[in-house]
Scaffold this active site. Structure first.
Site, PDB file in Angstrom:
ATOM      1  N   ILE A 472       0.831  -1.211   0.000  1.00 16.89           N
ATOM      2  CA  ILE A 472       0.000   0.000   0.000  1.00 16.89           C
ATOM      3  C   ILE A 472       0.863   1.257   0.000  1.00 16.89           C
ATOM      4  O   ILE A 472       0.394   2.352   0.329  1.00 16.89           O
ATOM      5  CB  ILE A 472      -0.995  -0.003   1.180  1.00 16.89           C
ATOM      6  CG1 ILE A 472      -0.275  -0.089   2.529  1.00 16.89           C
ATOM      7  CG2 ILE A 472      -1.971  -1.150   1.038  1.00 16.89           C
ATOM      8  CD1 ILE A 472      -1.227   0.009   3.747  1.00 16.89           C
ATOM      9  N   THR A 474       3.989   0.980   1.462  1.00 12.34           N
ATOM     10  CA  THR A 474       4.878   0.795   2.601  1.00 12.34           C
ATOM     11  C   THR A 474       6.233   0.242   2.205  1.00 12.34           C
ATOM     12  O   THR A 474       7.194   0.401   2.941  1.00 12.34           O
ATOM     13  CB  THR A 474       4.208  -0.187   3.575  1.00 12.34           C
ATOM     14  OG1 THR A 474       3.757  -1.302   2.824  1.00 12.34           O
ATOM     15  CG2 THR A 474       3.017   0.454   4.255  1.00 12.34           C
ATOM     16  N   ARG A 634      14.448  -6.373  13.943  1.00  7.12           N
ATOM     17  CA  ARG A 634      15.323  -6.161  12.793  1.00  7.12           C
ATOM     18  C   ARG A 634      14.699  -5.147  11.825  1.00  7.12           C
ATOM     19  O   ARG A 634      13.505  -5.223  11.538  1.00  7.12           O
ATOM     20  CB  ARG A 634      15.549  -7.482  12.049  1.00  7.12           C
ATOM     21  CG  ARG A 634      16.646  -7.365  10.991  1.00  7.12           C
ATOM     22  CD  ARG A 634      16.655  -8.532  10.013  1.00  7.12           C
ATOM     23  NE  ARG A 634      16.925  -9.828  10.605  1.00  7.12           N
ATOM     24  CZ  ARG A 634      18.140 -10.278  10.937  1.00  7.12           C
ATOM     25  NH1 ARG A 634      19.201  -9.533  10.732  1.00  7.12           N
ATOM     26  NH2 ARG A 634      18.281 -11.470  11.466  1.00  7.12           N
ATOM     27  N   LYS A 639      15.740   2.625   4.785  1.00  8.43           N
ATOM     28  CA  LYS A 639      15.110   3.756   4.094  1.00  8.43           C
ATOM     29  C   LYS A 639      13.579   3.697   4.180  1.00  8.43           C
ATOM     30  O   LYS A 639      12.931   4.667   4.587  1.00  8.43           O
ATOM     31  CB  LYS A 639      15.542   3.748   2.627  1.00  8.43           C
ATOM     32  CG  LYS A 639      15.125   4.960   1.848  1.00  8.43           C
ATOM     33  CD  LYS A 639      15.704   4.865   0.442  1.00  8.43           C
ATOM     34  CE  LYS A 639      15.670   6.202  -0.258  1.00  8.43           C
ATOM     35  NZ  LYS A 639      16.409   6.141  -1.529  1.00  8.43           N
ATOM     36  N   THR A 640      13.003   2.550   3.809  1.00 14.59           N
ATOM     37  CA  THR A 640      11.539   2.476   3.841  1.00 14.59           C
ATOM     38  C   THR A 640      11.032   2.469   5.286  1.00 14.59           C
ATOM     39  O   THR A 640       9.963   3.013   5.565  1.00 14.59           O
ATOM     40  CB  THR A 640      11.007   1.239   3.088  1.00 14.59           C
ATOM     41  OG1 THR A 640      11.667   0.071   3.564  1.00 14.59           O
ATOM     42  CG2 THR A 640      11.216   1.371   1.599  1.00 14.59           C
ATOM     43  N   GLN A 644       8.409   5.060   6.782  1.00 12.83           N
ATOM     44  CA  GLN A 644       7.185   4.679   7.483  1.00 12.83           C
ATOM     45  C   GLN A 644       7.007   5.509   8.743  1.00 12.83           C
ATOM     46  O   GLN A 644       5.912   5.994   9.029  1.00 12.83           O
ATOM     47  CB  GLN A 644       7.242   3.184   7.856  1.00 12.83           C
ATOM     48  CG  GLN A 644       6.940   2.253   6.719  1.00 12.83           C
ATOM     49  CD  GLN A 644       5.496   2.359   6.318  1.00 12.83           C
ATOM     50  OE1 GLN A 644       4.605   1.884   7.014  1.00 12.83           O
ATOM     51  NE2 GLN A 644       5.226   2.997   5.214  1.00 12.83           N
ATOM     52  N   GLY A 710       5.442   0.942  11.024  1.00 11.88           N
ATOM     53  CA  GLY A 710       4.360   1.676  10.366  1.00 11.88           C
ATOM     54  C   GLY A 710       3.516   2.259  11.469  1.00 11.88           C
ATOM     55  O   GLY A 710       3.573   3.438  11.784  1.00 11.88           O
ATOM     56  N   GLU A 711       2.756   1.364  12.103  1.00 12.90           N
ATOM     57  CA  GLU A 711       1.797   1.880  13.078  1.00 12.90           C
ATOM     58  C   GLU A 711       2.463   2.359  14.364  1.00 12.90           C
ATOM     59  O   GLU A 711       2.064   3.371  14.928  1.00 12.90           O
ATOM     60  CB  GLU A 711       0.728   0.826  13.314  1.00 12.90           C
ATOM     61  CG  GLU A 711      -0.029   0.629  12.015  1.00 12.90           C
ATOM     62  CD  GLU A 711      -1.108  -0.414  12.061  1.00 12.90           C
ATOM     63  OE1 GLU A 711      -0.761  -1.595  12.134  1.00 12.90           O
ATOM     64  OE2 GLU A 711      -2.288  -0.060  11.998  1.00 12.90           O
TER      65      GLU A 711
HETATM   66 MO1  MOS Z   1      -3.752  -0.684   9.115  1.00 13.99          MO
HETATM   67  S1  MOS Z   1      -5.045   0.629  10.022  1.00 13.99           S
HETATM   68  O1  MOS Z   1      -4.070  -2.158   9.867  1.00 13.99           O
HETATM   69  O2  MOS Z   1      -3.991  -0.589   7.466  1.00 13.99           O
END
Ligand code: MOS
Length: 744
Positions: A472, A474, A634, A639-640, A644, A710-711
């Site tokens: 998406i 990421t 890890r 970079k990604t 994020q 990410g989150e």
């Molecule tokens: Mo996330 S809110 O589980 O895409």
């Protein structure tokens, strides 16, 4: 056979799909070229509660180019309430929204008809001709007004979690030496990905192909197959690129089903794109949530009681719940705790997961209240957190698989210059600007689900690895390429990773920050297996330098297997396959979590430090600096991963200062359903963001040692900013977003 050399993993490798994206060559769902395509436009209800008394489609049907107008009166009867339709991303209690099945109106701007025409403009015009007469009732539109009817969610709607949790002494708060308490609200927020949701549906006899924006192709397939009562094998879902989603594409929403209904009705491929306005009532949102937090502590800052209550809105037909109170139960060492979760039914569509759902909302309240406690105790907010550091998970007593939160605090404080912060609010200035510094903790669980990957090693020394995961934005394409390259011993340029198609092996959802751990483990396993297959092929070849060699005696580099003891004895994949007269060899591997979650508590951690500059005349807040330090196990791609966290911080800035969906309480209509009036941060709103990673590979959590990112990068950011605003101004704003009017 182990992975002796990590050459690609851990590098800041560029996205392998980056060039395709910036040149426009990447095709998103609505851009797929399908011959003979026609266009569908949804008609939405103008009321929030009641029923359709009459719907007149004659003028629309007679309009130029129109092929069909479908309403509840002529749509096929479908299955919306099969329990097996419930997937990991659906609310576990309630019924899927039965689109075009009845005259009932559950929410404003609910799809009530679809018009199909040769061109988009013809469909849009005809949609405007549909006449509806309603029988209108008074809708429930605000959590506050419906509070008296709040109810504890059914346990199964919360994955077995009871609505009320009590730990230790339930009366501990009353006897605490120091008490603070606050009520915090989170507004409705919308994901607003740049790419609108879109589906192209095309039937070939009784087989259906969907090009769909989704975070989980297998789930879309299952949902649509069950809805239409057809075998899953007859549905193919293709989704190679997703232009952002933030949770909005986890579930399969009604418009996907509508596209399939329309395509079947007209016997041609149908494209249905949600307008930006329709995105506000068609693909979920972060629910409005009211929270009360009360903290009790000793004079030296040891927590003795936590009470955290949350009440959130849900729809009339499903119980959507999220992990609002989960982090509160595990983050700090506190013997006595109460959490209570309640829902309120509203005339809205069902809310859904959005950008660290639950944790983001709950931690906003908890981390702000801790800041209030620190202020009351005249204690440094960071020191308060250190004094309540949890050495084991206080909820279940389990050890952490790996936890470097102290290092997050230390590194963050040092990089940010936390020691320069004065304790006293409204004591720091930069010219006419009030300056404030705030911090907050971050945590997010590591989830992992079953995943399958197929690795094919070709005689030309390249490899293709496939699984149905999503990217998406990421970085799935690049990090799976890195994982595969290292496991195969190939340079990443010689590995192609393909995803987003139900013709590929099974992948779980790209959500909950879990795809790296879930799918990465499968990709690694499949690639190690195919490399072992190459070795066993070699060991049976009479002329091979690797005859009768065992797997653990061999290394591979640059596509060449060789003896660890004597690197001159080796064979390339190409030599082995050519000698065996094979164009390729391939293997599929299934990867599942073991019992690690019974033995360890699996969480990522982080610390965010924010600095704000506030114009006291105008109440304008500028987040001048954010330093975020995360422990995610890890780091596959520096970079990604860093992107994020930066993106998550931007999400946190939006949440703290601007994002806010406004609903007219009289009619449940969203009044700012556009990007002009729903403000997300733009470049001018974002100043310096620094990201760092600490910790080490978490091999107790999964074979890759990666817990996902990410989150965790967003949890706590809005609290750190709100705390910085308090520090700058002495004003505690508990209702998000903190817009200038609240500071004047
Ligand atoms: Mo996330 S809110 O589980 O895409």
């Amino acid at each position: 056979m182990s992975q002796e050399k990590n050459t690609a993993i851990g590098k800041p490798m560029d996205r392998v799909d980056g060039r395709l994206k910036v040149t426009g060559a990447a095709r998103y769902s609505a851009e797929m070229e399908v011959p003979d395509l026609v266009h569908a436009v949804l008609v939405m209800s103008a009321i929030a509660k009641g029923r359709i008394q009459q719907i007149d489609t004659q003028a629309a049907e007679r309009a130029p180019g129109v092929l069909a107008v479908i309403t509840h009166l002529n749509a096929p009867k479908l299955n919306f309430d099969k329990p097996e339709q419930r997937s990991f991303v659906d609310p576990m209690v309630g019924q899927h929204f039965p689109v075009l099945q009845s005259d009932t109106i559950y929410f404003n701007s609910q799809p009530i008809a679809v018009v199909v025409a040769d061109t988009l403009e013809q469909a849009q015009y005809a949609a405007s001709l549909v006449q509806v007469r309603y029988e209108e009732q008074t809708p429930a539109t605000t959590v506050e007004a419906a509070m008296a009817e709040a109810f504890p969610p059914t346990e199964s709607s919360q994955g077995g979690q009871p609505a009320d949790v009590v730990r230790g002494n339930p009366d501990a708060l009353a006897s605490a030496q120091v008490r603070v308490e606050g009520s915090y609200t989170i507004p409705i927020e919308h994901h607003n990905p740049m790419e609108p949701h879109a589906t192209i549906a095309t039937w070939q006899g009784d087989k259906l192909t969907l090009y769909d924006k989704t975070q989980w192709v297998y789930n879309t397939r299952k949902h649509v197959a069950l809805t239409f009562g057809m075998p899953e094998e007859n549905v193919r879902v293709i989704s190679p690129f997703v232009g952002g989603a933030f949770g909005s594409a986890l579930r399969s929403w009604p418009h996907v089903t509508v596209a399939a209904i329309a395509a079947r009705q007209v016997g041609r491929p149908v494209k249905l794109i949600l307008t930006r306005q329709q995105m506000y009532t068609s693909v979920g949102f972060r629910p409005y949530t009211v929270q009360r937090v009360a903290l009790g502590a000793s004079n030296d800052g040891k927590l003795s009681a936590i009470v955290h209550e949350a009440t959130a809105g849900t729809s009339m037909y499903e119980e959507y719940t999220e992990a609002t109170l989960s982090a509160t139960r595990m983050l700090y060492a506190c013997p006595n705790l109460i959490t209570r979760y309640r829902l309120v039914r509203l005339n809205t569509n069902t809310p859904t997961f959005m950008r660290a759902p639950g944790e983001v909302s709950g931690m906003y309240a908890l981390e702000c209240c801790l800041d209030e406690l620190a202020h009351t105790l005249k204690l440094d907010p960071l020191e308060l957190r250190m004094r309540n550091y949890a050495e084991v998970n206080p909820e279940d007593g389990l050890p952490w698989s790996s936890k470097f939160l102290k290092e997050c605090y230390q590194v963050g404080a040092e990089k940010f210059g936390w020691s320069r912060r004065n304790l006293e609010p409204r004591s720091m200035r930069d010219g006419r600007y009030l300056v404030g510094m705030g911090m907050a903790t971050a945590t997010y669980p590591m989830y992992r689900l079953r995943a399958v990957a197929k690795a094919r090693l070709l005689a030309d020394g390249t490899a293709v690895v496939q699984s149905a995961g999503s990217d998406i934005g990421t970085g799935t394409y690049v990090i799976m390429t890195q994982i595969a390259a290292d496991a195969l011993g190939l340079p990443p340029e010689r590995v192609r990773f393909e995803l987003g198609d139900t013709d590929f092996p099974y992948s779980p959802v790209q959500g909950g920050s879990m795809l790296t751990a879930s799918l990465g483990s499968a990709v690694q396993a499949a690639c190690l297996a195919v490399r072992e297959q190459a070795l066993s092929l070699a060991s049976t070849q009479p002329n091979s330098l690797l005859s009768n060699v065992k797997a653990d005696e061999v290394e591979v580099e640059d596509g060449r297997l060789f003896l660890k003891q004597d690197a001159s004895k080796g064979e390339s994949y190409t030599d082995i396959l050519k000698r065996a007269n094979k164009d390729y060899i391939e293997t599929e591997k299934d990867s599942e979590p073991g019992d690690e979650s019974q033995r360890f508590s699996l969480h990522s951690f982080g610390a965010h430090f924010a600095e704000v500059h506030i114009d006291p005349e105008f109440g304008l807040v500028r987040v001048s600096r954010v330093v975020s330090v995360c422990d995610i196990g890890r780091v596959i791609n520096t970079k990604t991963a860093s992107s994020q966290v930066s993106g998550a911080v931007v999400g946190g800035i939006g949440k703290a200062l601007m994002e806010y969906t406004q609903m007219d309480p009289r009619n449940g209509r969203i009044v700012n359903a556009n990007l002009g009036e729903y403000h997300v941060p733009v470049n001018a709103d974002v100043a310096a963001i620094e990201t760092y990673f600490v910790g080490e590979p978490d091999l107790k959590a999964n074979p890759l040692g990666a817990r996902g990112v990410g989150e965790v990068g967003m949890v706590g950011v809005s609290a750190a900013i709100a705390n910085a605003i308090f520090h700058a101004t002495g004003k505690r704003i508990r209702d998000l977003p903190i817009t200038p009017d609240k500071l004047l």
